[in-house]
Design a protein around this motif. Structure first.
Motif, short mmCIF file in Angstrom:
data_model
loop_
_atom_site.label_atom_id
_atom_site.label_comp_id
_atom_site.label_asym_id
_atom_site.label_seq_id
_atom_site.Cartn_x
_atom_site.Cartn_y
_atom_site.Cartn_z
N TYR A 137 0.84 -1.20 0.00
CA TYR A 137 0.00 0.00 0.00
C TYR A 137 0.87 1.26 0.00
O TYR A 137 0.66 2.19 -0.77
CB TYR A 137 -0.92 -0.01 1.22
CG TYR A 137 -1.77 1.23 1.30
CD1 TYR A 137 -2.88 1.39 0.47
CD2 TYR A 137 -1.44 2.25 2.19
CE1 TYR A 137 -3.64 2.55 0.52
CE2 TYR A 137 -2.20 3.42 2.24
CZ TYR A 137 -3.29 3.55 1.41
OH TYR A 137 -4.04 4.70 1.45
N ALA A 138 1.88 1.26 0.85
CA ALA A 138 2.77 2.42 0.94
C ALA A 138 3.47 2.65 -0.40
O ALA A 138 3.60 3.78 -0.87
CB ALA A 138 3.80 2.22 2.05
N LEU A 155 17.25 4.35 -1.30
CA LEU A 155 15.85 4.79 -1.16
C LEU A 155 15.72 5.90 -0.13
O LEU A 155 15.03 6.89 -0.34
CB LEU A 155 14.94 3.62 -0.76
CG LEU A 155 14.82 2.48 -1.77
CD1 LEU A 155 13.83 1.44 -1.26
CD2 LEU A 155 14.40 2.99 -3.15
N ARG A 156 16.40 5.73 0.98
CA ARG A 156 16.28 6.72 2.06
C ARG A 156 16.89 8.07 1.67
O ARG A 156 16.42 9.12 2.09
CB ARG A 156 16.95 6.20 3.34
CG ARG A 156 16.12 5.11 4.00
CD ARG A 156 16.91 4.40 5.10
NE ARG A 156 16.21 3.21 5.55
CZ ARG A 156 15.35 3.18 6.58
NH1 ARG A 156 15.10 4.27 7.27
NH2 ARG A 156 14.76 2.07 6.91
N ALA A 168 9.07 -0.90 5.22
CA ALA A 168 7.97 -1.69 4.66
C ALA A 168 8.04 -1.71 3.13
O ALA A 168 7.81 -2.75 2.50
CB ALA A 168 6.63 -1.14 5.13
N ILE A 169 8.37 -0.57 2.54
CA ILE A 169 8.45 -0.49 1.08
C ILE A 169 9.63 -1.33 0.58
O ILE A 169 9.52 -2.07 -0.40
CB ILE A 169 8.57 0.98 0.62
CG1 ILE A 169 7.22 1.69 0.83
CG2 ILE A 169 9.00 1.06 -0.85
CD1 ILE A 169 7.25 3.19 0.62
N GLU A 227 10.48 -8.53 -1.84
CA GLU A 227 9.67 -9.74 -1.87
C GLU A 227 8.93 -9.89 -3.20
O GLU A 227 8.92 -10.95 -3.81
CB GLU A 227 8.67 -9.73 -0.71
CG GLU A 227 7.87 -11.03 -0.64
CD GLU A 227 7.02 -11.13 0.63
OE1 GLU A 227 6.88 -10.11 1.34
OE2 GLU A 227 6.51 -12.23 0.87
N SER A 228 8.29 -8.80 -3.65
CA SER A 228 7.46 -8.89 -4.85
C SER A 228 8.30 -9.20 -6.10
O SER A 228 7.80 -9.80 -7.04
CB SER A 228 6.66 -7.61 -5.05
OG SER A 228 7.53 -6.51 -5.23
N ARG A 229 9.56 -8.78 -6.12
CA ARG A 229 10.43 -9.06 -7.28
C ARG A 229 11.28 -10.30 -7.07
O ARG A 229 12.11 -10.63 -7.93
CB ARG A 229 11.37 -7.87 -7.55
CG ARG A 229 10.81 -6.78 -8.45
CD ARG A 229 9.83 -5.92 -7.74
NE ARG A 229 9.44 -4.73 -8.50
CZ ARG A 229 8.46 -3.93 -8.10
NH1 ARG A 229 7.78 -4.18 -7.00
NH2 ARG A 229 8.14 -2.88 -8.82
#
Ligand code: HEC
Length: 127
Positions: A39-40, A77-78, A96-97, A103-105
């Motif tokens: 979601y984030a 990212l940060r 979380a992102i 995980e998704s990749r």
């Protein structure tokens, strides 16, 4: 057990009265709600990265694995994202992102806790 409150003494009671059940705030990580990484990501990243009209590139496994390790991607990212407001997310949101995109990749081999990946873990493009 039953006597827990009494053992806190007056200081504990006063603290509880001031801070309430949610704790004392102050940006501590411990009181943050668990965040849904997908979601984030959708809210904070997708409008640029899931293209066609976004200004970022598609975040494929190949692109992300180019960062070599969990720690390197995390730091990037940060420091750099979201592009127009770097550093603007909370620690928990970045975490979380990061967990979600890894995980998704399928960037990390094996069954792991995606929310607690050590920095040194290598990222790879799934077969
Ligand atoms: C306002 C648009 C925008 C948003 C929002 C944004 N990005 Fe980006 N992102 C970019 C742009 C533009 C680049 C290329 C930056 C550069 O090369 O300096 C980029 C680069 C990246 C890269 C590096 C890609 C590569 O080719 O190495 C990653 C990873 C990334 N973004 C992840 C994220 C994540 C995760 C979020 C959400 C927290 C996010 N971005 C939010 C615009 C955005």
């Amino acid at each position: 057990m039953a006597n827990g409150r009494a053992r806190l003494g007056w200081r504990g009671v006063v603290l509880m009265a001031f801070c309430g059940p949610a704790g004392c705030g102050g940006g501590g990580e411990s009181r943050e709600e668990p965040i849904d990484g997908q979601y984030a990501y959708t809210v904070r990243c997708s409008y640029c990265h899931d293209v066609p009209n976004g200004i970022g590139a598609e975040l494929t496994a190949k692109v992300l694995a180019g960062y070599s390790t969990v720690g390197a991607l995390d730091r990037y990212l940060r420091v750099a994202m979201p592009h127009e407001t770097p550093g603007s997310l909370t620690d928990a949101e970045y975490q979380a992102i990061l967990a979600y995109i890894i995980e998704s990749r399928g960037l990390v081999v094996g069954k792991v806790d995606y929310r607690a990946l050590p920095d040194s873990i290598a990222l790879r493009v799934p077969e």
